[in-house]
Design a protein around this motif. Structure first.
Motif, PDB file in Angstrom:
ATOM      1  N   TYR A   1       0.861  -1.193   0.000  1.00 19.38           N
ATOM      2  CA  TYR A   1       0.000   0.000   0.000  1.00 19.38           C
ATOM      3  C   TYR A   1       0.890   1.233   0.000  1.00 19.38           C
ATOM      4  O   TYR A   1       1.783   1.384   0.839  1.00 19.38           O
ATOM      5  CB  TYR A   1      -0.913  -0.021   1.229  1.00 19.38           C
ATOM      6  N   ILE A   2       0.641   2.120  -0.966  1.00 21.94           N
ATOM      7  CA  ILE A   2       1.377   3.375  -1.085  1.00 21.94           C
ATOM      8  C   ILE A   2       0.402   4.530  -0.936  1.00 21.94           C
ATOM      9  O   ILE A   2      -0.631   4.576  -1.611  1.00 21.94           O
ATOM     10  CB  ILE A   2       2.073   3.501  -2.457  1.00 21.94           C
ATOM     11  N   ASN A   3       0.702   5.450  -0.025  1.00 21.68           N
ATOM     12  CA  ASN A   3      -0.046   6.703   0.013  1.00 21.68           C
ATOM     13  C   ASN A   3       0.887   7.803  -0.483  1.00 21.68           C
ATOM     14  O   ASN A   3       2.022   7.927  -0.024  1.00 21.68           O
ATOM     15  CB  ASN A   3      -0.556   7.017   1.420  1.00 21.68           C
ATOM     16  N   THR A   4       0.386   8.603  -1.409  1.00 20.76           N
ATOM     17  CA  THR A   4       1.249   9.545  -2.131  1.00 20.76           C
ATOM     18  C   THR A   4       1.544  10.837  -1.381  1.00 20.76           C
ATOM     19  O   THR A   4       2.293  11.679  -1.879  1.00 20.76           O
ATOM     20  CB  THR A   4       0.629   9.890  -3.497  1.00 20.76           C
ATOM     21  N   GLY A   5       0.970  11.017  -0.182  1.00 24.49           N
ATOM     22  CA  GLY A   5       1.279  12.215   0.594  1.00 24.49           C
ATOM     23  C   GLY A   5       0.505  13.424   0.121  1.00 24.49           C
ATOM     24  O   GLY A   5      -0.676  13.320  -0.207  1.00 24.49           O
ATOM     25  N   ASP A   6       1.162  14.587   0.035  1.00 27.40           N
ATOM     26  CA  ASP A   6       0.474  15.793  -0.420  1.00 27.40           C
ATOM     27  C   ASP A   6       1.467  16.786  -1.020  1.00 27.40           C
ATOM     28  O   ASP A   6       2.670  16.566  -1.031  1.00 27.40           O
ATOM     29  CB  ASP A   6      -0.324  16.439   0.720  1.00 27.40           C
ATOM     30  N   TRP A   7       0.882  17.894  -1.528  1.00 20.40           N
ATOM     31  CA  TRP A   7       1.686  18.993  -2.085  1.00 20.40           C
ATOM     32  C   TRP A   7       1.451  20.269  -1.283  1.00 20.40           C
ATOM     33  O   TRP A   7       1.450  21.375  -1.814  1.00 20.40           O
ATOM     34  CB  TRP A   7       1.374  19.177  -3.564  1.00 20.40           C
ATOM     35  N   ILE A   8       1.262  20.073   0.019  1.00 19.35           N
ATOM     36  CA  ILE A   8       1.127  21.184   0.954  1.00 19.35           C
ATOM     37  C   ILE A   8       2.316  21.195   1.906  1.00 19.35           C
ATOM     38  O   ILE A   8       2.971  22.214   2.109  1.00 19.35           O
ATOM     39  CB  ILE A   8      -0.183  21.070   1.762  1.00 19.35           C
ATOM     40  N   THR A   9       2.612  20.021   2.462  1.00 23.69           N
ATOM     41  CA  THR A   9       3.700  19.875   3.429  1.00 23.69           C
ATOM     42  C   THR A   9       4.839  19.012   2.898  1.00 23.69           C
ATOM     43  O   THR A   9       6.017  19.350   3.043  1.00 23.69           O
ATOM     44  CB  THR A   9       3.172  19.244   4.729  1.00 23.69           C
ATOM     45  N   HIS A  10       4.496  17.889   2.241  1.00 25.42           N
ATOM     46  CA  HIS A  10       5.506  16.881   1.901  1.00 25.42           C
ATOM     47  C   HIS A  10       6.020  16.976   0.464  1.00 25.42           C
ATOM     48  O   HIS A  10       7.150  16.587   0.187  1.00 25.42           O
ATOM     49  CB  HIS A  10       4.946  15.479   2.145  1.00 25.42           C
ATOM     50  N   PHE A  11       5.170  17.417  -0.470  1.00 21.57           N
ATOM     51  CA  PHE A  11       5.544  17.509  -1.886  1.00 21.57           C
ATOM     52  C   PHE A  11       6.099  16.165  -2.382  1.00 21.57           C
ATOM     53  O   PHE A  11       7.185  16.078  -2.947  1.00 21.57           O
ATOM     54  CB  PHE A  11       6.554  18.640  -2.110  1.00 21.57           C
TER      55      PHE A  11
END
Length: 249
Positions: free
Chosen positions: A224-234
């Protein structure tokens, strides 16, 4: 099965438009720069939802702004790169704008794909698995055709202002209190993946929504992969035809 000789990219939770237009444009430009950086290696790009912090398509009106990212997506699609978009909980009122204007298919539920003999289950991730009952009830209200019909009669200036306020202030929608790892046994998407794996084998589960870059083994040969975000983690995920990797930009 589709044989891919280039790379496949996955990204989610950009939330363009939040917290302010000015701050959002900085992140939007970063995302556009990333799209430029991968365009020569990309065969397919999957956008896993919440590209916008709010999106609503009136019959003949779409939200103002986001020209840079929409123009870049159009450019990439016109160049022959496949792009797939999964609706998130912040842009769940998306209809056919991406399909008719950008030739980008749009999905409202997780969908299965097979590349290079690897099977993927891909989606945004909201409302899946056990728990999260408050949000699930709210989603039923928001996606109800009657609710959408009434909302459509609001003037766009009023409707957008209300929606943007709720998007930031309502904890069930914004997920502000949920951006922390809960442990495998308490992560609803992990439980969802484990259940799906009892029904059919998947090599990779790809989701967003959690705003956390996660890579968790569901079994010996399933991840399982969660892609994170482009607010904090990019962060984003990259599949090179054989291996999946989480990367940051």
């Amino acid at each position: 099965m589709l044989i891919i000789n280039k790379k496949i990219y996955f990204a989610s939770d950009q939330h363009f438009g939040a917290p302010t237009i000015k701050q959002s444009k900085i992140r939007e430009q970063q995302f556009v720069n990333w799209l430029d950086s991968i365009k020569n290696e990309a065969a397919i790009i999957f956008l896993l939802g919440d590209l916008f912090d709010f999106w609503f398509e009136y019959k003949k009106v779409v939200p103002k702004g986001f020209i840079r990212v929409l123009g870049k997506l159009a450019e990439l699609r016109d160049s022959g790169i496949q792009i797939h978009f999964f609706v998130g909980n912040h842009d769940l009122w998306m209809c056919d704008y991406f399909e008719t204007e950008l030739n980008i298919p749009t999905y409202h539920k997780p969908k299965e794909f097979t590349f290079n003999n690897k099977t993927f289950l891909i989606g945004h991730g909201d409302g899946l698995g056990p728990g999260d009952k408050g949000y699930k009830r709210m989603k039923k209200v928001f996606t109800n055709p009657v609710s959408k019909w009434f909302y459509r009669w609001l003037h766009p200036d009023i409707g957008m202002q209300i929606a943007q306020y709720l998007s930031v202030k309502n904890k069930l929608i914004s997920g502000e209190e949920d951006v922390k790892f809960l442990g495998e046994e308490s992560e609803w998407l992990v439980q969802y993946c484990k259940k799906k794996l009892t029904e059919k084998h998947y090599d990779f589960f790809l989701f967003g929504h959690r705003h956390l870059p996660l890579e968790i083994a569901i079994s010996e040969n399933s991840k399982y992969i969660n892609t994170g975000d482009w607010i904090t983690h990019f962060t984003y995920a990259e599949f090179d035809g054989d291996q999946m990797m989480l990367k940051s930009y």
